[in-house]
Design a protein around this motif. Structure first.
Motif: not given
Length: 221
Positions: A28-36
């Motif tokens: 969740v944190e990984f993809y949130k940084k990338r706008g997803y």
């Protein structure tokens, strides 16, 4: 006591340790940084048990270059290990069950999509190395789960016919791969319900009531 006539192949994440909530938090944190904004359904259906390259392209909406995959993977896995380290423990009853398998000379393997660093992290912290005869990861096969390759490779290394193997899995990808390999399947319900992890021969929530005799019974038909 003689050697068991069957072998047992374990997944790792969600099967030896109940770590999927921490993988989910890290993704969740990984993809949130990338706008997803990753949903739990996204994680369970498309990420859990699946090699990273299989879902990066889908969720990032672009083709990720091969040389970037290792870097992106380590970013996420480092975060996962940081989140999970204070809480790491085996699934209830696991060590007692592994002792049963050792006492009956039952061959054992791990077939995992986990990275080498994550596997070492789990195996070292829980002192699991002595319990397993073989370990197979995705670097040893052409296709990751849900393809059957990793389970077939484990059976080959254990010198046991696929139809004489029992796979213990928690993910959709793993259940599908084990069935495709023509192996008996035990669904462990750490991440998904027994009703969704189909088909399987047996479903358990932990290892407290799992015995070698129950496994042998799967082959009595």
């Amino acid at each position: 006591m003689g050697r068991s006539a069957f072998a047992v192949i374990f997944d790792m994440d969600g099967t030896l340790l109940d770590n999927n909530p921490y993988h989910y938090k890290a993704w969740v944190e990984f993809y949130k940084k990338r706008g997803y904004n990753l949903t739990e359904q996204d994680y369970l259906q498309n990420i859990s048990g699946v090699p990273i390259r299989s879902h990066l392209n889908r969720f990032l909406g672009k083709l990720v270059e091969e040389e970037q995959i290792a870097q992106l993977s380590e970013e996420k896995e480092s975060l996962y290990r940081k989140l999970y380290e204070p809480y790491i423990k085996p699934i209830d009853g696991l060590i007692s069950f592994l002792k049963q398998l050792k006492e009956t000379s039952t061959k054992t393997a791990i077939a995992t999509s986990a990275t080498a660093e994550n596997m070492k992290f789990a195996m070292d912290h829980l002192n699991l190395w002595p319990w397993f005869d073989e370990i197979v990861d995705t670097t040893q096969v052409e296709n990751g789960k849900p393809a059957p390759d990793i389970f077939l490779k484990a059976a080959e290394k254990l010198e046991t016919a696929p139809e004489k193997c029992v796979v213990i899995e928690d993910s959709f990808a793993g259940i599908n791969g084990a069935n495709a390999a023509d192996m008996k399947v035990i669904a462990i319900t750490t991440s998904n319900t027994a009703e969704t992890l189909v088909p399987h021969s047996l479903a358990v929530s932990n290892y407290n009531n799992l015995t070698v005799e129950k496994l042998a019974g799967l082959f009595s038909d």
